[in-house]
Motif scaffolding. Structure first.
Motif, PDB file in Angstrom:
ATOM      1  N   LEU A 322       0.839  -1.086  -0.057  1.00  0.00           N
ATOM      2  CA  LEU A 322       0.010   0.011  -0.111  1.00  0.00           C
ATOM      3  C   LEU A 322       0.772   1.260   0.042  1.00  0.00           C
ATOM      4  CD1 LEU A 322      -2.722  -1.040   2.609  1.00  0.00           C
ATOM      5  CD2 LEU A 322      -2.875  -0.670   0.077  1.00  0.00           C
ATOM      6  N   ARG A 323       2.251   1.162  -0.342  1.00  0.00           N
ATOM      7  CA  ARG A 323       2.987   2.081  -0.406  1.00  0.00           C
ATOM      8  C   ARG A 323       2.500   3.331  -1.399  1.00  0.00           C
ATOM      9  NH1 ARG A 323       6.445  -1.670  -2.702  1.00  0.00           N
ATOM     10  NH2 ARG A 323       7.110  -1.039  -4.687  1.00  0.00           N
ATOM     11  N   ASN A 324       1.858   3.088  -2.314  1.00  0.00           N
ATOM     12  CA  ASN A 324       1.272   4.318  -3.282  1.00  0.00           C
ATOM     13  C   ASN A 324      -0.083   3.717  -3.939  1.00  0.00           C
ATOM     14  OD1 ASN A 324       2.211   2.819  -5.808  1.00  0.00           O
ATOM     15  ND2 ASN A 324       4.197   3.240  -5.315  1.00  0.00           N
ATOM     16  N   TRP A 325      -0.687   4.594  -4.595  1.00  0.00           N
ATOM     17  CA  TRP A 325      -1.912   4.300  -5.236  1.00  0.00           C
ATOM     18  C   TRP A 325      -1.825   3.253  -6.442  1.00  0.00           C
ATOM     19  CZ3 TRP A 325      -6.940   4.471  -5.073  1.00  0.00           C
ATOM     20  CH2 TRP A 325      -7.741   4.635  -6.316  1.00  0.00           C
ATOM     21  N   LYS A 326      -0.694   3.074  -6.844  1.00  0.00           N
ATOM     22  CA  LYS A 326      -0.531   2.192  -8.133  1.00  0.00           C
ATOM     23  C   LYS A 326      -0.452   0.929  -7.464  1.00  0.00           C
ATOM     24  CE  LYS A 326       2.751   0.508 -11.356  1.00  0.00           C
ATOM     25  NZ  LYS A 326       4.114   0.769 -12.447  1.00  0.00           N
ATOM     26  N   MET A 327       0.308   0.673  -6.545  1.00  0.00           N
ATOM     27  CA  MET A 327       0.352  -0.753  -5.737  1.00  0.00           C
ATOM     28  C   MET A 327      -1.055  -1.296  -5.249  1.00  0.00           C
ATOM     29  SD  MET A 327       3.443  -1.605  -6.466  1.00  0.00           S
ATOM     30  CE  MET A 327       3.243  -3.160  -5.317  1.00  0.00           C
ATOM     31  N   PHE A 328      -1.577  -0.032  -4.982  1.00  0.00           N
ATOM     32  CA  PHE A 328      -3.074  -0.521  -4.187  1.00  0.00           C
ATOM     33  C   PHE A 328      -4.011  -1.135  -5.349  1.00  0.00           C
ATOM     34  CE2 PHE A 328      -7.578   0.899  -3.450  1.00  0.00           C
ATOM     35  CZ  PHE A 328      -7.714   0.517  -2.520  1.00  0.00           C
ATOM     36  N   LEU A 329      -4.053  -0.303  -6.380  1.00  0.00           N
ATOM     37  CA  LEU A 329      -4.871  -0.830  -7.522  1.00  0.00           C
ATOM     38  C   LEU A 329      -4.426  -2.160  -8.074  1.00  0.00           C
ATOM     39  CD1 LEU A 329      -5.156   2.461  -9.721  1.00  0.00           C
ATOM     40  CD2 LEU A 329      -6.939   1.398  -8.161  1.00  0.00           C
ATOM     41  N   LEU A 330      -3.326  -2.337  -8.060  1.00  0.00           N
ATOM     42  CA  LEU A 330      -2.956  -3.917  -8.553  1.00  0.00           C
ATOM     43  C   LEU A 330      -3.340  -4.870  -7.563  1.00  0.00           C
ATOM     44  CD1 LEU A 330       1.014  -2.811  -9.852  1.00  0.00           C
ATOM     45  CD2 LEU A 330      -1.227  -3.256 -11.319  1.00  0.00           C
ATOM     46  N   MET A 331      -3.213  -4.376  -6.440  1.00  0.00           N
ATOM     47  CA  MET A 331      -3.703  -5.402  -5.524  1.00  0.00           C
ATOM     48  C   MET A 331      -5.159  -5.609  -5.358  1.00  0.00           C
ATOM     49  SD  MET A 331      -2.741  -5.465  -1.438  1.00  0.00           S
ATOM     50  CE  MET A 331      -3.777  -3.859  -1.211  1.00  0.00           C
ATOM     51  N   GLU A 332      -5.892  -4.722  -5.897  1.00  0.00           N
ATOM     52  CA  GLU A 332      -7.406  -4.727  -5.647  1.00  0.00           C
ATOM     53  C   GLU A 332      -7.980  -5.434  -7.117  1.00  0.00           C
ATOM     54  OE1 GLU A 332      -9.743  -3.544  -3.144  1.00  0.00           O
ATOM     55  OE2 GLU A 332      -7.961  -4.208  -2.043  1.00  0.00           O
ATOM     56  N   ALA A 339     -10.923  -0.998 -10.212  1.00  0.00           N
ATOM     57  CA  ALA A 339      -9.597  -1.101 -10.076  1.00  0.00           C
ATOM     58  C   ALA A 339      -8.903  -1.303 -11.534  1.00  0.00           C
ATOM     59  CB  ALA A 339      -9.072  -1.945  -8.961  1.00  0.00           C
ATOM     60  N   MET A 340      -9.496  -2.515 -11.978  1.00  0.00           N
ATOM     61  CA  MET A 340      -8.901  -2.772 -13.334  1.00  0.00           C
ATOM     62  C   MET A 340      -9.209  -1.650 -14.413  1.00  0.00           C
ATOM     63  SD  MET A 340      -7.103  -4.788 -15.196  1.00  0.00           S
ATOM     64  CE  MET A 340      -7.107  -6.439 -14.094  1.00  0.00           C
ATOM     65  N   VAL A 341     -10.233  -1.127 -14.377  1.00  0.00           N
ATOM     66  CA  VAL A 341     -10.798   0.010 -15.055  1.00  0.00           C
ATOM     67  C   VAL A 341      -9.656   1.248 -15.043  1.00  0.00           C
ATOM     68  CG1 VAL A 341     -12.221   1.955 -15.866  1.00  0.00           C
ATOM     69  CG2 VAL A 341     -13.047  -0.492 -15.419  1.00  0.00           C
ATOM     70  N   LEU A 342      -9.223   1.535 -13.836  1.00  0.00           N
ATOM     71  CA  LEU A 342      -8.424   2.360 -13.511  1.00  0.00           C
ATOM     72  C   LEU A 342      -6.786   2.282 -13.990  1.00  0.00           C
ATOM     73  CD1 LEU A 342      -9.509   3.712 -10.233  1.00  0.00           C
ATOM     74  CD2 LEU A 342     -10.046   4.992 -12.300  1.00  0.00           C
ATOM     75  N   MET A 344      -6.073   0.246 -16.477  1.00  0.00           N
ATOM     76  CA  MET A 344      -5.893   0.372 -17.845  1.00  0.00           C
ATOM     77  C   MET A 344      -5.922   1.834 -18.281  1.00  0.00           C
ATOM     78  SD  MET A 344      -5.728  -2.618 -18.786  1.00  0.00           S
ATOM     79  CE  MET A 344      -5.711  -2.389 -20.515  1.00  0.00           C
ATOM     80  N   ALA A 345      -6.617   2.645 -17.799  1.00  0.00           N
ATOM     81  CA  ALA A 345      -6.549   4.251 -17.955  1.00  0.00           C
ATOM     82  C   ALA A 345      -5.444   4.696 -17.642  1.00  0.00           C
ATOM     83  CB  ALA A 345      -7.985   4.859 -17.095  1.00  0.00           C
ATOM     84  N   HIS A 346      -4.746   4.437 -16.496  1.00  0.00           N
ATOM     85  CA  HIS A 346      -3.465   5.019 -16.113  1.00  0.00           C
ATOM     86  C   HIS A 346      -2.426   4.703 -17.246  1.00  0.00           C
ATOM     87  CE1 HIS A 346      -5.161   5.854 -12.296  1.00  0.00           C
ATOM     88  NE2 HIS A 346      -4.267   6.640 -12.011  1.00  0.00           N
ATOM     89  N   ARG A 347      -2.450   3.205 -17.598  1.00  0.00           N
ATOM     90  CA  ARG A 347      -1.238   2.868 -18.415  1.00  0.00           C
ATOM     91  C   ARG A 347      -1.638   3.284 -19.938  1.00  0.00           C
ATOM     92  NH1 ARG A 347      -1.155  -3.540 -16.814  1.00  0.00           N
ATOM     93  NH2 ARG A 347       0.385  -3.124 -14.871  1.00  0.00           N
ATOM     94  N   GLU A 348      -2.893   3.771 -20.285  1.00  0.00           N
ATOM     95  CA  GLU A 348      -3.292   4.330 -21.378  1.00  0.00           C
ATOM     96  C   GLU A 348      -2.596   5.814 -21.539  1.00  0.00           C
ATOM     97  OE1 GLU A 348      -4.172   4.679 -25.468  1.00  0.00           O
ATOM     98  OE2 GLU A 348      -4.256   2.961 -24.514  1.00  0.00           O
ATOM     99  N   MET A 349      -2.920   6.410 -20.352  1.00  0.00           N
ATOM    100  CA  MET A 349      -2.178   7.666 -20.413  1.00  0.00           C
ATOM    101  C   MET A 349      -0.607   7.726 -20.239  1.00  0.00           C
ATOM    102  SD  MET A 349      -2.316  10.520 -17.289  1.00  0.00           S
ATOM    103  CE  MET A 349      -0.763   9.841 -16.875  1.00  0.00           C
ATOM    104  N   LEU A 350      -0.286   6.962 -19.664  1.00  0.00           N
ATOM    105  CA  LEU A 350       1.228   7.021 -19.629  1.00  0.00           C
ATOM    106  C   LEU A 350       2.081   6.594 -20.780  1.00  0.00           C
ATOM    107  CD1 LEU A 350       1.730   5.383 -16.296  1.00  0.00           C
ATOM    108  CD2 LEU A 350       2.246   7.771 -16.610  1.00  0.00           C
TER     109      LEU A 350
END
Length: 376
Positions: A322-332, A339-342, A344-350
């Motif tokens: 839980l050290r950051n938002w990315k790790m939390f989403l991957l865990m959830e 969480a999966m939708v987010l 995919m959205a983050h990866r598309e933006m990056l």
């Protein structure tokens, strides 16, 4: 291509062996080793020779006990799609060009390429101590050298061009620095620099009216910013330790320009009074927040913050997850479709941003890299 020197923090011991092992192990979550090689070591050239090669390199380094920084760590990040254009021989040739340009052609080094979901990148760990002459090489103005080699290699191998600040192009004032992009790529949270640039015009207007250092500190405090001296310049600091060069806000905010206006730098007092005599109030706090928004993001973000508050103070597996938002989403992701939708959205933006190297948090602590620059 973006070539970045990973600097050593003052006061933290240089640990070449740990860095070499990190390159060979590709320890970051979701990351794997792609190619690996060793140069100028009698021990050998392959990963199976690493242990002996590291002993050989450390033996040379021990002959210069008075030198604190004997490692030059270079990370070269490639754009999406460039990996398929490059063979191992190509990658080794690119590495050799950087080595030659920096003055490390005959120096011992360990190099490897890593693959993960976000980017493809190369690590090169040079021993700055020449194995025969024992001369310690430290390149001067290496950022120009790195930019020049990068442009040449992009042209030679048909790679995507990443123009740098040395290419004669006007720098986009709203463009994030590599450190800020790295922070966002590894946390999926807004960086401090994005927060500052969001309020750029207001900050510059306020600084334009300031007449002395106390008034300048008061303006910056409204946006949760502190200005401090660092090296030969000045940096803007966030409450959590992230930093950006003051000149990245505007050229008028360089150390030279500000001291021409206000005189020699005066540090901010712990309780900075405003013109009215009261402590300066923060109007726009910098707080961690998701980089990508969705109508249901607030609920998931509140859950993330709630779970962080319940974590034990001692390091644990849960705390690391839980050290950051990315790790939390991957865990959830396995349990929550949002969480999966987010993800995919983050990866598309990056994918639309220039890549940044993936550096492990343990390596940062060992190598002394400022956490605000490259957090994970």
């Amino acid at each position: 291509m973006i070539a970045t020197k990973i600097g050593k923090k003052s006061g933290v011991p240089d640990n070449y062996t740990r860095l070499g092992e990190y390159i060979a192990a590709a320890e970051e979550k979701g990351e794997k080793l792609h190619q690996f090689w060793i140069r100028n070591c009698d021990a050998g050239t392959n990963i199976g020779d690493l242990d002996l090669a590291l002993l050989e390199i450390e033996a040379v380094r021990r002959l210069k006990p008075d030198i604190a920084d004997k490692t030059y760590h270079l990370v070269v990040s490639f754009r999406s799609g460039d990996q398929d254009k490059l063979t191992k021989d190509d990658l080794m040739a690119i590495e050799a060009e950087y080595a030659k340009a920096l003055g490390y052609a005959d120096h011992q080094r360990v190099a490897g390429t890593h693959i993960n979901t976000d980017n493809f990148h190369m690590h090169i760990a040079f021993n700055k101590v020449h194995p025969e002459t024992l001369k310690v090489i430290t390149p001067h103005r290496d950022f120009r050298i790195l930019a020049k080699v990068s442009r040449e290699m992009e042209k030679k191998y048909g790679l995507t061009i990443d123009p740098g600040m040395t290419d004669g192009m006007e720098r986009d004032p709203n463009k994030l620095s590599p450190a800020a992009r790295n922070y966002e790529a590894h946390t999926w949270q807004e960086s401090f620099q994005r927060h500052v640039l969001k309020h750029r015009e207001e900050i510059l207007e306020g600084l334009g009216k300031a007449r002395n250092w106390p008034e300048a500190h008061e303006v910056l405090a409204r946006y949760d910013i502190r200005i401090k001296l660092r090296g030969n310049g000045m940096v803007l600091m966030s409450p959590d330790g992230q930093a950006m060069k003051a000149s990245q806000l505007n050229r008028s905010c360089s150390k030279k320009k500000l001291e021409e206006r206000f005189g020699a730098f005066e540090a901010q007092q712990n309780k900075q009074p405003s013109k009215s005599g009261h402590k300066a109030r923060t109007r726009h706090h910098y707080k961690p927040r998701p980089l990508v928004r969705h109508r249901n993001t607030p609920a998931l973000w509140r859950r993330y913050l709630g779970q962080r508050k319940l974590l034990p103070r001692q390091p644990s597996l849960a705390a690391r997850a839980l050290r950051n938002w990315k790790m939390f989403l991957l865990m959830e992701a396995d349990q929550d479709p949002l969480a999966m939708v987010l993800i995919m959205a983050h990866r598309e933006m990056l994918r639309t941003l220039p890549p940044t190297p993936s550096i492990s948090s343990r390596l940062l602590e060992k190598r002394g890299i400022h956490k605000s620059s490259l957090p994970t």
